[in-house]
Design an enzyme around this catalytic site. Structure first.
Site, short mmCIF file in Angstrom:
data_model
loop_
_atom_site.label_atom_id
_atom_site.label_comp_id
_atom_site.label_asym_id
_atom_site.label_seq_id
_atom_site.Cartn_x
_atom_site.Cartn_y
_atom_site.Cartn_z
CB CYS A 146 -0.90 0.02 1.24
SG CYS A 146 -1.84 -1.51 1.47
N GLY A 166 2.89 -2.98 3.47
CA GLY A 166 3.82 -4.09 3.48
C GLY A 166 3.16 -5.41 3.79
CG ASP A 187 -0.48 -8.34 6.82
OD1 ASP A 187 -1.50 -7.84 6.31
OD2 ASP A 187 0.66 -8.16 6.35
CB VAL A 222 12.23 -8.77 -19.25
CG1 VAL A 222 13.59 -8.71 -18.55
CG2 VAL A 222 12.04 -7.53 -20.12
#
Length: 617
Positions: A2, A80, A104, A294
């Site tokens: 976040c 986190g 959490d 990639v």
């Protein structure tokens, strides 16, 4: 994962500043595209933008907690993941706590309510959060041990402004868009000073640090630091323990209520994480891991080795995919798109800084993560294994080991990282970059812990490990965090688990390189998981484009700056140096020297324009 923001002002009721707090929070929308929240009580306001990973419905923030009565006692805005939240939840339930969610976040908040500030020593994860204690009227800013997740703050006369990124703080009128000499030095040299931010007056919560703000002022303390300890295991025990740690770490980090994948380069580190994740998921009866790699258009057929990249990735990626049968997708990028000015502006806005050094890796990571995000919300990465286990060439080069500077700035990289090639010599003399670099290195070495009685070799290699784990790795973690969170992708870094870092830091060098190879312990601990080609592969960094079209686009951008009398970067540059660089034939400039100089000049100009920065040197 976040984005958080907030403001503490003991002299006012921040309900009157709701609009400012909302603007600060809104700057974090890309980090948290799924939901947002704002909580204000008296002198404090907490903002949150959410990327939903665990308990998609119940983990909304900011979140408050009760304790033994009807009154709320603490509030949190949290970014986190705490990977041991299930064990902590069980322990807290035994102590009488009742939970309303499966998140959490609530575990972290209730752990603080139960154990106070000491609760943070129980956490295993990557996190950055703020807790407001209503009883003591104090604010805590806390960051994970390795600094995987960012957290900035700006002390004010009566409190503090904070956020996941500088842009959240800059949305508050108290925080100036000003950069002094120290800030410019941090931009121009590939050295990240812990705790320092480029903007004047702004600081970064250091890895493993708690910042406490109350009416008496601001205090800081470390709850975790690297320590020198005796290593008591034999070689075989060390290999087994390393494997046991990796098994447990990956087992914890594959937990998510959203699609999960791995970032696979075909190198040792990412292949280990991908193989372990595949093993764990299949054993649990779940679908095999999805992996992404990639490459660049025409890179596979036209690849040529250079000073740091000896082999292309694609053949090794195929070897692992064939062995573990992952669901794999190769993302192919067009080099010409990476130099797009609009993309460069997006990168700058994600960073709040010019994309110094690393060059095309910034936009290529951004585009890679954009594509990955279409399929997954969480990705596992092999980042940081080289710092933890001694994988870089400079760990094994006598010149770099003995150099009186940061090892990545020595010639072992082919031509050391230097973005200052186009800058005015008078400016560089005024900034005294030599002294800045010397002082930064001296400070880093002075911090390195010492084990009494260890050999001179082990002491020196411990110093090498320390500067890599506290300086170099921060630049990589910052890059990965900003580019991934700018597209709403959470990237987890299992090799940054503090238990593994602590353990490997204290393995004697002779044991760490027991077979004469880089990352000897890691290879031995995981050889059964991997194809032989990958177990024996020499370190090769994240791929960089070799397409001349990218360099041409850089040249065009630099030419445009020269033609613009109002370009804000012009006073910092030496026109003669620009002309000399542009006069060289296309493809003849060093990608880690002259091209890096062009990257920094162009990126700095974009940043000064985008952010209306005031330089006061």
């Amino acid at each position: 994962m976040c984005g958080i923001a907030g403001w503490l002002s003991y002299s006012q009721n921040l309900e009157t500043q709701r609009d400012t707090l909302q603007r600060m929070t809104d700057t974090m929308a890309l980090r948290g595209p799924d939901a947002g929240g704002l909580w204000i009580e008296g002198p404090v306001g907490l903002g949150h933008r959410r990327l939903s990973i665990i308990d998609l419905e119940g983990g909304r923030q900011p979140m408050t907690a009760l304790h033994g009565g009807p009154r709320e006692v603490a509030a949190i805005t949290y970014s986190g993941e705490v990977y041991n939240f299930r064990e902590l939840r069980t322990e807290l339930q035994r102590l009488g706590h009742q939970f309303k969610t499966r998140s959490d976040t609530e575990v972290v908040l209730r752990a603080y309510v139960e154990w106070g500030e000491a609760f943070v020593e129980r956490l295993n994860g990557m996190y950055a959060f703020a807790i407001w204690d209503m009883r003591s009227q104090e604010l805590l800013l806390i960051r994970d041990r390795m600094g995987v997740k960012p957290l900035y703050y700006f002390p004010t006369a009566d409190g503090v402004v904070f956020g996941s990124e500088p842009k959240a703080l800059l949305a508050n009128p108290l925080v100036p868009r000003k950069v002094r000499a120290d800030g410019l030095r941090e931009i121009l040299e590939m050295v990240k000073t812990p705790g320092h931010a480029v903007f004047d007056g702004m600081r970064e919560v250091m890895p493993g640090e708690i910042v406490r703000i109350n009416r008496q002022g601001l205090g800081r303390r470390h709850y975790w630091k690297l320590e020198a300890r005796e290593h008591e295991h034999t070689l075989d025990e060390t290999i087994r323990h390393t494997r046991d740690l990796l098994e447990d770490i990956v087992d914890r980090q594959i937990v998510a209520d959203v699609p999960l994948c791995s970032l696979l380069s075909g190198g040792l580190d990412s292949s280990i994480i991908t193989a372990l994740a595949s093993k764990k998921l299949l054993a649990a009866g779940k679908e095999n891991i999805r992996s992404f790699s990639v490459d660049f258009v025409d890179h596979g057929s036209g690849f040529t080795g250079d000073a740091v990249r000896g082999t292309p990735d694609a053949p090794f990626v195929r070897d692992l995919v064939e062995k573990i049968r992952s669901s794999h997708q190769e993302i192919v990028l067009d080099s010409r798109e990476l130099a797009d000015p609009a993309l460069r502006a997006q990168i700058v806005r994600a960073l709040d800084l010019p994309p110094a050094f690393w060059g095309d890796m910034w936009p290529s990571l951004y585009r890679l993560f954009q594509e990955v995000r279409k399929h997954s919300t969480v990705a596992l990465s092999g980042e940081s294994a080289d710092e933890v286990f001694g994988g870089y060439r400079w760990f094994h080069d006598p010149e770099a080991i003995q150099a009186d500077t940061f090892p990545w700035l020595t010639s072992v990289t082919g031509k050391y990282f230097d973005g200052k090639t186009l800058f005015d010599p008078g400016l560089l003399a005024q900034l005294d970059m030599h002294s800045f670099l010397r002082d930064s290195y001296t400070q880093a070495i002075a911090e390195a812990p010492v084990l009494p009685g260890e050999s001179a070799v082990d002491q020196r290699m411990r110093q090498m490990s320390y500067v890599n784990l506290t300086r170099f790795v921060q630049t990589l973690l910052d890059r990965k965090d900003r580019m991934s969170m700018a597209v709403g992708l959470e990237v987890r870094v299992p090799f940054c688990d503090h238990r593994l870092v602590e353990y490997a830091f204290n393995i004697p060098w002779a044991m760490k390189a027991f077979d004469g190879r880089e990352k000897s312990i890691l290879r031995a601990a995981t050889r059964d998981l991997l194809p032989e080609s990958i177990s024996d592969r020499v370190k090769s960094p994240y791929p960089s484009t070799q397409d001349p079209a990218y360099e041409q686009a850089l040249r065009d951008a630099l030419t445009a700056i020269q033609a613009d009398r109002n370009a804000p970067v012009t006073p910092l540059l030496a026109s003669s140096r620009i002309q000399q660089t542009l006069a060289k034939p296309l493809g003849s400039v060093s990608p880690m020297y002259e091209r890096m100089g062009m990257e920094l000049a162009v990126g700095l100009n974009t940043w000064l324009n985008e952010y209306d920065v005031s330089l006061e040197l």
